[in-house]
Write a protein that holds these residues in place. Structure first.
Motif, short mmCIF file in Angstrom:
data_model
loop_
_atom_site.label_atom_id
_atom_site.label_comp_id
_atom_site.label_asym_id
_atom_site.label_seq_id
_atom_site.Cartn_x
_atom_site.Cartn_y
_atom_site.Cartn_z
N PRO A 181 -4.35 -0.71 -8.42
CA PRO A 181 -2.91 -0.63 -8.73
C PRO A 181 -2.65 0.45 -9.77
N LEU A 182 -1.51 1.08 -9.66
CA LEU A 182 -1.16 2.15 -10.59
C LEU A 182 0.33 2.11 -10.87
N ARG A 384 1.66 13.06 -10.79
CA ARG A 384 0.46 12.84 -9.97
C ARG A 384 0.68 11.90 -8.79
N ILE A 385 1.92 11.58 -8.45
CA ILE A 385 2.13 10.62 -7.36
C ILE A 385 1.60 11.15 -6.03
N THR A 386 1.74 12.46 -5.77
CA THR A 386 1.25 12.99 -4.49
C THR A 386 -0.27 13.02 -4.44
N ASP A 393 0.32 3.28 1.78
CA ASP A 393 0.12 2.49 0.57
C ASP A 393 1.38 1.67 0.25
N ALA A 394 1.19 0.46 -0.23
CA ALA A 394 2.31 -0.34 -0.71
C ALA A 394 2.87 0.31 -1.97
N ILE A 395 4.20 0.33 -2.09
CA ILE A 395 4.82 0.99 -3.24
C ILE A 395 6.14 0.30 -3.57
N LEU A 396 6.41 0.17 -4.87
CA LEU A 396 7.67 -0.38 -5.36
C LEU A 396 8.36 0.70 -6.18
N VAL A 397 9.64 0.91 -5.92
CA VAL A 397 10.40 1.94 -6.63
C VAL A 397 11.51 1.26 -7.43
N ASP A 398 11.41 1.37 -8.74
CA ASP A 398 12.44 0.82 -9.63
C ASP A 398 13.27 1.98 -10.16
N GLY A 399 14.34 2.31 -9.44
CA GLY A 399 15.20 3.42 -9.83
C GLY A 399 15.98 3.13 -11.09
N ASP A 400 16.16 1.86 -11.44
CA ASP A 400 16.90 1.51 -12.66
C ASP A 400 16.10 1.87 -13.90
N GLN A 401 14.78 1.66 -13.85
CA GLN A 401 13.92 1.92 -15.00
C GLN A 401 13.14 3.24 -14.88
N LEU A 406 2.45 1.68 -7.59
CA LEU A 406 1.69 2.04 -6.40
C LEU A 406 0.58 1.03 -6.20
N ARG A 407 0.44 0.51 -4.99
CA ARG A 407 -0.54 -0.54 -4.68
C ARG A 407 -0.45 -1.67 -5.71
N PRO A 408 0.74 -2.27 -5.87
CA PRO A 408 0.94 -3.24 -6.95
C PRO A 408 0.15 -4.52 -6.76
N GLU A 409 -0.20 -5.15 -7.88
CA GLU A 409 -0.78 -6.48 -7.83
C GLU A 409 0.28 -7.46 -7.32
N GLU A 410 -0.18 -8.57 -6.76
CA GLU A 410 0.74 -9.51 -6.12
C GLU A 410 1.74 -10.08 -7.12
N SER A 411 1.30 -10.32 -8.36
CA SER A 411 2.23 -10.87 -9.35
C SER A 411 3.37 -9.90 -9.64
#
Length: 750
Positions: A181-182, A384-386, A393-401, A406-411
């Protein structure tokens, strides 16, 4: 002697290739590699240091040093000779390592009996992966041939790392490349949250075989690829020459010079003779050039890095056959990941995208404008995202913050999904307010409009509850084309916009180009501060043909309907008078030609410069409406470039000085009986919007998704009571009103 050197190098690379192909874990491969390199070079020590994280190197394998030090000895980036090699991307070759500046003695390794030291970086196109070191008991400097050979080996190790040859497992201490995870902290360019899978705009070229079995065949492949590359570049230069743009031609001629460079080709030929494949030779020289140019003090030389990168990538795609279309299938919920992207390319993806993450970009860039139009979250400056992300890859984008997981843990993923669910639930609540007025408890009504710039925006007009389009950005239709749009094309587009508005007003802002919005077919202006340079109405008044053509298109599109036109970036009354005169001339001309006319015409100005707040009363009396362009006005008021992440968040909209200026504008518009609106990011932020409304700005224009939250808050409070709080705080000399406003809101929100 040269033939023997070539033969030894090819034999070593052949062994490395066999190690790569053989079964076994990452640690086994590393151990075999260090043994083979030491044996081939006749040194007592060979060690490989790999990055544990961006700041820490770890001894991952060794031949000759104490085995107990493996995965125990660590160095910070820049620490010791190994850390210096990693930080600078340059080799260190010394006969007496302990005498070198910055040397760090590591007794656990037993290296004190090996004074001769040669360390080269393991890097891949700007990505630092580690350091390869050989050491010897003999106090000597290594020869140029040995240095060059070790650099070739390091290149193969870099490719083997990319192919996953040294990925760790749960049972060893090697890094889990592209698996762990990153979290990357970037900057917000468009709010919102999205979960999905990575879709790389330009997938990385993967070199499956870095070692060439047949040097003659690899040389032939390289020469064929170079010829194709040069032919492509020559065609580009010829096409540009037909346009006759001198400055553009100078850039392309430099580009062609690189493509025809004999020294570039010679270095790649030498790499192939030592055993690299054609594509590995290209990438080795690309990495070496990157390391040299990134250290250059001259900005011009650093800019040439982009030319070299682009040429190398073109050549790599020719050699590997890995074009833009790699055959990969776009995932169901794609999050676009790219270094940067133009507006036309982003529009091609359209609403299929759930979000966008860029390494570069800015809050006012073309991509940000399109992302807002598509209502998808955008994070910029995601370092370094590219490099880190892979397709799927699983990815979450928080545009507010401004955060990417990238590859987040389940929690983390569970908490993020809860946030998205809460936002969706809130939007459902806001939908019930769609047909209700934005009226405070005191009876004051605020008119909420939406910003737009694409036909794709217009379906949001009815669903958002907006009373009209407070800002239609006409420049987007110019930005996404490779040529100036025709008048008939624009007239048809503007007519469709008004058709889709279904009788609701649309405020068309004339072309606002320059600054960060440069047309693909317009000669770039070399300006030290483009935001304050030749842009918007200044371009329109200097290039009157374009302004007249656009005005004509607007008149012809609005036959039998009201037309609202506003001119951007007015800084002086004479600019507005001249633009107004051009509009009136075109109206008279269209009438003389017998064309049907708009049923009514309203002409206004964008107040985006502090100077206009002090314009003569005549200016306000001439306008049918005035719209405050909050983004530009704030950056000029505070002298804080909104493209500069270091300063753009430093100054608050609720600063007393800024609110005092806004109150003055409100009073001047009221005195001239001219309607006033506010357009910008702050209009869509509930607390800021509430403050603006309480000051007396009763028209706000924002992105469609913000209308619900803003209306919800307005309907819960008395704007007159809040105005009293604001005026009292201003009169009391408070430097910032955010605290009194939020405290009042906490006490009085229903």
């Amino acid at each position: 002697m040269q033939d023997r050197k070539d033969s030894d190098s090819r034999k070593l690379l052949k062994r490395l290739k066999d190690i790569l192909a053989a079964a076994g874990g990452g640690q086994d491969r590393l151990d075999q590699i260090t043994h083979n390199i030491a044996d081939s070079m006749g040194t007592q020590v060979c060690s490989i240091y790999l990055f544990r994280d961006p700041e820490t190197l770890e001894l991952s394998a060794t031949e000759g040093l104490r085995a107990a030090a493996v995965h125990q000895t660590r160095l910070r980036l820049g620490e010791g000779l190994v850390g210096r090699v990693a930080k600078t991307g340059r080799y260190i070759n010394t006969a007496n390592a302990p005498a070198e500046p910055g040397f760090r003695f590591m007794p656990e390794t037993g290296e004190e009996v090996f004074p001769a030291f040669l360390g080269v970086p393991i890097q891949r196109v700007g990505e630092k992966l580690g350091v390869l070191v050989v050491q010897s008991r003999d106090s000597r400097e290594f020869s140029e041939d040995e240095l060059y050979g070790l650099e070739v080996v390091a290149m193969v190790l870099a490719e083997m790392t990319e192919l996953g040859a040294f990925q760790g497992s749960q049972s060893d201490s090697l890094p889990l490349a592209h698996r762990f995870p990153l979290m990357i902290r970037g900057a917000t360019a468009q709010e919102g949250a999205a979960e999905g899978q990575v879709w790389l705009h330009e997938a990385r070229v993967v070199i499956a075989n870095p070692v060439g079995d047949d040097p003659d065949r690899e040389l032939q492949r390289l020469h064929e690829g170079i010829e194709r590359l040069r032919s492509t570049v020559d065609s580009m230069v010829s096409a540009a020459d037909a346009v006759g743009d001198g400055e553009h031609m100078a850039v392309l001629e430099t580009y062609r010079m690189f493509a025809h460079s004999r020294s570039w080709l010679k270095r790649m030929e030498e790499d192939i003779q030592l055993g690299l494949s054609a594509e590995a030779a290209v990438e080795k020289e690309q990495s070496a050039a990157r390391a040299r140019l990134e250290m250059a003090a001259d900005p011009y030389l650093r800019d040439r890095l982009h030319d070299l990168d682009d040429l190398s990538n073109r050549l790599l795609r020719i050699l590997t056959g890995q074009g833009t279309d790699t055959g990969a299938e776009m995932p169901a919920n794609p999050i676009l990941v790219a270094r940067n992207i133009g507006p036309a390319e982003l529009l091609e993806y359209g609403r299929k995208l759930k979000g966008v993450v860029l390494e570069e970009g800015s809050v006012g860039s073309h991509a940000a404008i399109v992302a807002r139009a598509l209502a998808i979250p955008l994070v910029i400056h995601a370092n370094r995202i590219t490099t880190e992300a892979l397709n799927g890859d699983a990815i979450l984008v928080d545009g507010d913050q401004g955060i990417v997981h990238l590859r987040p843990e389940e929690s983390v993923a569970i908490a993020f999904r809860d946030k998205i669910a809460m936002q969706a639930e809130a939007q459902n609540r806001y939908a019930s307010l769609r047909t209700l007025p934005a009226t405070g408890l005191c009876g004051t009504s605020i008119h909420l409009y939406m910003n737009a710039g694409l036909m794709a925006d217009l379906p949001s007009l009815e669903g958002s509850g907006a009373e009209g389009v407070g800002l239609f950005r006409t420049e987007l239709q110019f930005l996404i084309r490779n040529h100036v749009p025709r008048r008939a094309e624009l007239a048809a587009l503007y007519a469709r916009v008004m058709d889709n508005a279904k009788g609701k007003p649309v405020m068309f802002r004339t072309l606002d180009i320059g600054s960060d919005k440069v047309l693909p077919y317009m000669k770039p202006q070399d300006e030290p501060n483009p935001a304050m340079g030749w842009r918007a109405i200044r371009v329109g008044l200097d290039k009157r043909g374009v302004l007249r053509m656009q005005v004509q298109a607007l008149i012809r599109a609005s036959v039998g309907r009201p037309l609202h036109v506003m001119f951007p970036f007015i800084a002086d009354i004479t600019e507005y008078e001249e633009a107004y005169r051009i509009l009136m001339q075109e109206l008279s001309r269209e009438q003389r030609l017998g064309h049907d006319m708009p049923s009514d015409i309203r002409v206004g100005a964008m107040l985006e410069t502090p100077a206009l707040a002090f314009a003569p009363k005549k200016f306000f009396e001439m306008c049918d409406f005035v719209s405050i362009g909050g983004n530009d006005l704030k950056q000029f008021f505070f002298a804080a470039d909104r493209e500069n992440e270091r300063v753009r968040r430093r100054y608050d909209t609720l600063s007393a000085s800024f609110l005092l200026m806004l109150r003055q504008i409100v009073d001047r518009c009221a005195d001239a009986h001219v309607p006033l609106s506010f357009c910008g990011e702050d209009a869509g932020r509930p607390i800021e919007a509430l403050t603006l409304a309480a000051l007396g700005i009763h028209r706000l224009s924002m992105r469609p998704a913000s209308i619900g939250p803003v209306k919800h808050l307005i309907r819960q409070v008395s704007l007159q009571d809040l105005q009293s709080v604001i005026y009292e705080a201003l009169d009391a000399g408070m430097p910032n009103l955010r605290r009194p406003v939020t405290e009042w809101l906490a006490r009085n929100q229903r």
